[in-house]
Scaffold this motif. Structure first.
Motif, PDB file in Angstrom:
ATOM      1  N   TYR A 258       0.640  -1.304   0.033  1.00  0.00           N
ATOM      2  CA  TYR A 258      -0.100   0.107   0.007  1.00  0.00           C
ATOM      3  C   TYR A 258       0.796   1.163   0.078  1.00  0.00           C
ATOM      4  O   TYR A 258       0.497   2.183  -0.675  1.00  0.00           O
ATOM      5  N   TRP A 261       4.045   0.688  -3.151  1.00  0.00           N
ATOM      6  CA  TRP A 261       3.668   0.723  -4.719  1.00  0.00           C
ATOM      7  C   TRP A 261       2.487   1.499  -5.162  1.00  0.00           C
ATOM      8  O   TRP A 261       2.362   2.067  -5.934  1.00  0.00           O
ATOM      9  N   LEU A 262       1.493   1.649  -4.026  1.00  0.00           N
ATOM     10  CA  LEU A 262       0.327   2.224  -4.367  1.00  0.00           C
ATOM     11  C   LEU A 262       0.372   3.745  -3.848  1.00  0.00           C
ATOM     12  O   LEU A 262      -0.591   4.437  -4.066  1.00  0.00           O
ATOM     13  N   PRO A 269      -5.163  -2.220  -1.189  1.00  0.00           N
ATOM     14  CA  PRO A 269      -4.966  -2.740  -2.413  1.00  0.00           C
ATOM     15  C   PRO A 269      -5.871  -4.030  -2.762  1.00  0.00           C
ATOM     16  O   PRO A 269      -6.364  -4.386  -1.731  1.00  0.00           O
ATOM     17  N   SER A 270      -6.179  -4.066  -3.866  1.00  0.00           N
ATOM     18  CA  SER A 270      -7.018  -5.262  -4.137  1.00  0.00           C
ATOM     19  C   SER A 270      -6.325  -6.531  -4.354  1.00  0.00           C
ATOM     20  O   SER A 270      -5.140  -6.652  -4.172  1.00  0.00           O
ATOM     21  N   PHE A 273      -3.933  -6.886  -7.098  1.00  0.00           N
ATOM     22  CA  PHE A 273      -2.744  -6.236  -6.982  1.00  0.00           C
ATOM     23  C   PHE A 273      -1.670  -6.725  -5.893  1.00  0.00           C
ATOM     24  O   PHE A 273      -0.686  -7.044  -5.987  1.00  0.00           O
ATOM     25  N   HIS A 318     -10.581   0.467  -3.541  1.00  0.00           N
ATOM     26  CA  HIS A 318      -9.369   0.262  -4.548  1.00  0.00           C
ATOM     27  C   HIS A 318      -9.319   1.264  -5.654  1.00  0.00           C
ATOM     28  O   HIS A 318     -10.460   1.604  -5.955  1.00  0.00           O
ATOM     29  N   ASP A 319      -8.058   1.713  -5.887  1.00  0.00           N
ATOM     30  CA  ASP A 319      -7.970   2.689  -6.897  1.00  0.00           C
ATOM     31  C   ASP A 319      -7.752   1.871  -8.094  1.00  0.00           C
ATOM     32  O   ASP A 319      -6.437   1.571  -8.382  1.00  0.00           O
ATOM     33  N   GLU A 323      -3.704   1.115  -9.886  1.00  0.00           N
ATOM     34  CA  GLU A 323      -3.162  -0.091  -9.678  1.00  0.00           C
ATOM     35  C   GLU A 323      -2.936  -0.449 -11.217  1.00  0.00           C
ATOM     36  O   GLU A 323      -1.803  -1.035 -11.479  1.00  0.00           O
ATOM     37  N   THR A 327       0.884  -1.365 -12.793  1.00  0.00           N
ATOM     38  CA  THR A 327       1.138  -2.694 -13.702  1.00  0.00           C
ATOM     39  C   THR A 327       1.728  -2.433 -15.034  1.00  0.00           C
ATOM     40  O   THR A 327       2.672  -2.858 -15.586  1.00  0.00           O
TER      41      THR A 327
END
Length: 342
Positions: A258, A261-262, A269-270, A273, A318-319, A323, A327
């Motif tokens: 979270y 990376w996010l 996170p989902s 992800f 979740h965004d 995400e 990726t």
């Protein structure tokens, strides 16, 4: 005369050999003495050896490229932390206080049970280690397929390619029966939480992603008394997974995903992800399928027709856009291979 000559030749040969050996020993002794006592010379030699090691470091895998290798992308290097432990095991079943406080707020559990007592009970039932994904030396090039649930897998014909991987990671309620040509049939590890659980084949490892203490307690009772059958929705009382096939996603690793990376986008996170970043840490090559919208921009599962396509991006939990952009960035710097499907 002949005897005298032979004797002279022997003496000469012996003297020559003696002089040669003596000269070599004296020279070697001088060099050793100089090398031993000349500190500056020693430091220079050590420095040269260190430089050789850094110029030709031992690669962490035998793949064409290895995910954990740094120095190719500053963006990646700033986010990837190789010391983070994706699995929660009996050996590292101590969640740092800051991670625990963050994790406890994810689904707002009002009266959580004591986490240490819960973990002790959980790992008293499941081994929590010994899975091939935890044993780095098993494969020289660990090829993983992370298979999401996007509708873009329909008519993709990825099935055979997916099944060729050492490890195939799937998530939530994703089925394979009837969709083999597009999504494959092989599964080695399946990410679930209580509300998304589905029956798994005997040879498949279940990776529990716990979003609350109750999720861990559910596993305990699902293997024993069967007393928990409701969280915020009905959940199975019992599961048929073998105890040695159950693994636990580390809450501290979730916080790392979270934050690193996010960058704090979304509430947390989902599953997809979390699965992707997990794979970056346990695999050497990662190929990603079934992520993102389909070619029409719809966000739906490949096994259903979703009338509210795109709802995933609007929940506020979740965004999805952020995400997906992460990726794509991982693919652009060749840390993963991303298959867009249809």
């Amino acid at each position: 005369m002949v005897v005298v000559r032979r004797r002279n030749v022997k003496v000469f040969t012996f003297a020559f050999l003696l002089i040669t050996v003596t000269s070599f020993l004296l020279n070697y002794t001088h060099q050793v003495t100089m090398t031993t006592w000349d500190l500056r010379h020693l430091i220079m030699q050590f420095s040269e050896q260190v430089q050789k090691v850094f110029k030709h470091p031992r690669r962490p895998c035998s793949c064409r490229t290895c995910i954990s290798e740094l120095g190719h992308s500053l963006w990646f290097d700033q986010r990837f932390n190789s010391t983070m432990q994706p699995f929660l095991t009996s050996q590292n079943a101590l969640i740092p206080e800051d991670s625990y406080r963050w994790w406890l707020k994810l689904q707002g559990e009002k009266t959580p049970k004591n986490i240490n007592a819960t973990l002790k009970e959980l790992f008293g039932i499941i081994p929590g280690d010994g899975d091939p994904l935890q044993e780095r030396g098993t494969y020289t090039c660990r090829r993983c397929a992370v298979v999401g649930n996007s509708g873009n897998l329909r008519q993709s014909q990825y099935g055979q390619d997916i099944d060729s991987h050492d490890f195939v990671l799937r998530m939530n309620r994703a089925p394979t029966a009837g969709y083999e040509s597009d999504v494959g049939s092989k599964t080695t590890h399946h990410f679930v939480y209580p509300e998304s659980y589905k029956e798994l084949a005997e040879n498949v490892s279940m990776i529990l992603i716990p979003f609350k203490t109750l999720d861990m307690r559910w596993v305990v009772t699902a293997l024993t008394t069967g007393t928990i059958n409701f969280t915020y929705v009905p959940v199975p009382r019992k599961i048929k997974v073998k105890k040695e096939k159950i693994l636990v996603y580390n809450p501290a690793f979730m916080k790392y995903v979270y934050e690193n990376w996010l960058q704090h986008h979304g509430r947390y996170p989902s599953t997809g992800f979390l699965s992707l970043i997990f794979a970056l840490h346990v695999c050497d090559e990662v190929n990603v399928y079934g992520f993102g919208a389909d070619s029409k921009g719809h966000w739906h599962h490949y096994w259903e027709n979703n009338g509210s396509a795109g709802a995933f991006r609007k929940t506020g939990v979740h965004d999805g856009d952020f995400e997906f952009n992460v990726t794509l960035t991982l693919a652009s710097i060749e840390k993963i291979n991303f298959f867009k499907g249809r």
